[in-house]
Design a protein around this motif. Sequence first.
Motif, short mmCIF file in Angstrom:
data_model
loop_
_atom_site.label_atom_id
_atom_site.label_comp_id
_atom_site.label_asym_id
_atom_site.label_seq_id
_atom_site.Cartn_x
_atom_site.Cartn_y
_atom_site.Cartn_z
N TYR A 1 64.72 52.01 60.76
CA TYR A 1 64.78 51.52 59.37
C TYR A 1 63.88 52.36 58.47
O TYR A 1 64.23 52.66 57.33
CB TYR A 1 64.35 50.04 59.35
N ARG A 2 62.72 52.78 59.01
CA ARG A 2 61.76 53.54 58.19
C ARG A 2 62.35 54.84 57.63
O ARG A 2 61.82 55.39 56.66
CB ARG A 2 60.50 53.86 59.02
N CYS A 3 63.45 55.34 58.24
CA CYS A 3 64.09 56.56 57.71
C CYS A 3 64.86 56.28 56.42
O CYS A 3 65.34 57.21 55.77
CB CYS A 3 65.06 57.16 58.73
N LEU A 4 65.00 54.99 56.08
CA LEU A 4 65.71 54.62 54.85
C LEU A 4 64.72 54.22 53.75
O LEU A 4 65.14 53.86 52.64
CB LEU A 4 66.67 53.44 55.11
N VAL A 5 63.43 54.25 54.09
CA VAL A 5 62.41 53.74 53.17
C VAL A 5 61.61 54.92 52.61
O VAL A 5 60.76 55.49 53.30
CB VAL A 5 61.46 52.77 53.90
N PRO A 6 61.87 55.29 51.35
CA PRO A 6 61.14 56.43 50.78
C PRO A 6 59.68 56.08 50.58
O PRO A 6 59.34 54.92 50.34
CB PRO A 6 61.81 56.66 49.42
N LYS A 7 58.83 57.08 50.65
CA LYS A 7 57.42 56.84 50.36
C LYS A 7 57.24 56.65 48.86
O LYS A 7 58.02 57.19 48.06
CB LYS A 7 56.60 58.05 50.81
N GLU A 8 56.26 55.91 48.49
CA GLU A 8 55.75 55.79 47.11
C GLU A 8 56.55 54.88 46.18
O GLU A 8 56.03 54.44 45.17
CB GLU A 8 55.59 57.18 46.45
N ILE A 9 57.80 54.60 46.45
CA ILE A 9 58.58 53.73 45.56
C ILE A 9 58.88 52.43 46.31
O ILE A 9 59.42 52.47 47.42
CB ILE A 9 59.87 54.41 45.08
#
Length: 424
Positions: free
Chosen positions: A350-358
């Motif tokens: 799932y973390r591959c779908l979660v952009p950093k910072e936003i």
Amino acid sequence: MSYTQKKVDVLVLGGGAAGVCAAISAARAGKKVLLVESQGCLGGSRTATGVDTFYGFYTPKGQQRIVGGIPWEIAQLLTEANAAFERKNTYGAGTGITYDVEILKVIYEQSVLDSGAELLYHTYASRVHVSDGYITGVVLANKQGLTEVSANIYIDTTGDGDIAARSGAPFEKSDAAELQSLSTIFFMANVDISAAKSVSHDELAARMRKANQSGHYSLPREEGSWHITPHAGVIQANMVRVSGVDATDPYALTLAEVEGRRQTRQYVRFLKEYVAGFEDAFLVGTSHHIGIRETRRIQGEYMLTEEDVVIGRKFEDGIACCGAPVEDHGAGKDTRWVYVKDDGYYHIPYRCLVPKEIQNLLVAGRCLSATHSAQASARNSAQCMAMGQAAGTAAVISLEQHVPVSSIPIPLLLERLRSQDVVI
Ligand SMILES: Cc1cc2nc3c(=O)[nH]c(=O)nc-3n(C[C@H](O)[C@H](O)[C@H](O)COP(=O)(O)OP(=O)(O)OC[C@H]3O[C@@H](n4cnc5c(N)ncnc54)[C@H](O)[C@@H]3O)c2cc1C
């Protein structure tokens, strides 16, 4: 500057394989969803580009199906409409599901509308407004002018990570020389299929080499292939190779479209001259949009690597399975293939779908967080659809629980996905 305003729960930007499934899953959960697409049909590469075979549902050598949920529903609808068939053990990627592109357009549209999502074509997502790490609105451009749509959660399924990039989220993009090549897909009719099948894949490549050596051709790819479609005498060909193009540069993309059609004419001439069964065949269609394999890859909470792919790594937050090989269409005349060990599969976390910072943005599809090589595996269409379904479901949980997308409870996400027949 003032814009017309609109408000939804979930705004999905880009109606390709990933965007369709993201919109359906969020809308089925009762949320107000708007799906925005710049072209006049859904499917992106799957339809407008003419790529007519789903790979990734099965592991390449075995018959283990590793993708279910909405993507499998779509595949079943195609089969029920008599518009698809399985091609066993096709070159490189294993069993594929080849379908009628025109029927897929309709099935995608009907599935999205049945889910309750609103659909908006011929509309381009442009400016992104951000405040304190949250997107507050995306400006859409169309014939009516400019509209700012605000949502609780935004899902970037533009393939190119347009929304993530414009929101300031970090991303990677290989140099143009390393980016995977672009391809114009073409269809030919009036092919004598049994005669054409007498020329093996290796022999076809040998004839391409011979044609190049004759001095009358300059075919940039010598191991492209063709395959049958649901229509008698009609074939689809994936042979064109336009290299060294950054498809986020609109001027370079324009020249790539021109070059793709120029190459198509050459491959058509080659097939008619060098391959039995093509003598009386003719070109009936090319991609409306040249096929783009890779541009921006977001830097998410985790970045998938080639090692993860090859060893078949599993993750606690795995939301989709993938057994597809690394299929790296580089600039040379060949393609690099690297297979998952023991015909297994790995998880896309799932973390591959979660952009950093936003905090209120998810991505799904070919712009996931992965290295160049890992993306060359995870970009397969069944996986892009599965990522879309996961992103839509995660968006709903984030909305319900009033937490950033990076903080949703993973066990709940996995439970909801399993209840939707997702294979994890
Ligand atoms: C030539 C080629 C051959 C392939 N062969 C196969 C194959 O045989 N089997 C397989 O499984 N996979 C194959 N793939 C890979 C697979 O098709 C793609 O990786 C996958 O479909 C990508 O889906 P996506 O939804 O992430 O992106 P896309 O298909 O690129 O969809 C993105 C959508 O967003 C829209 N969009 C983009 N920007 C905006 C914007 N700013 N505003 C509004 N809309 C926007 C686009 O018009 C498009 O419809 C191939 C890919 C290519 C290019």
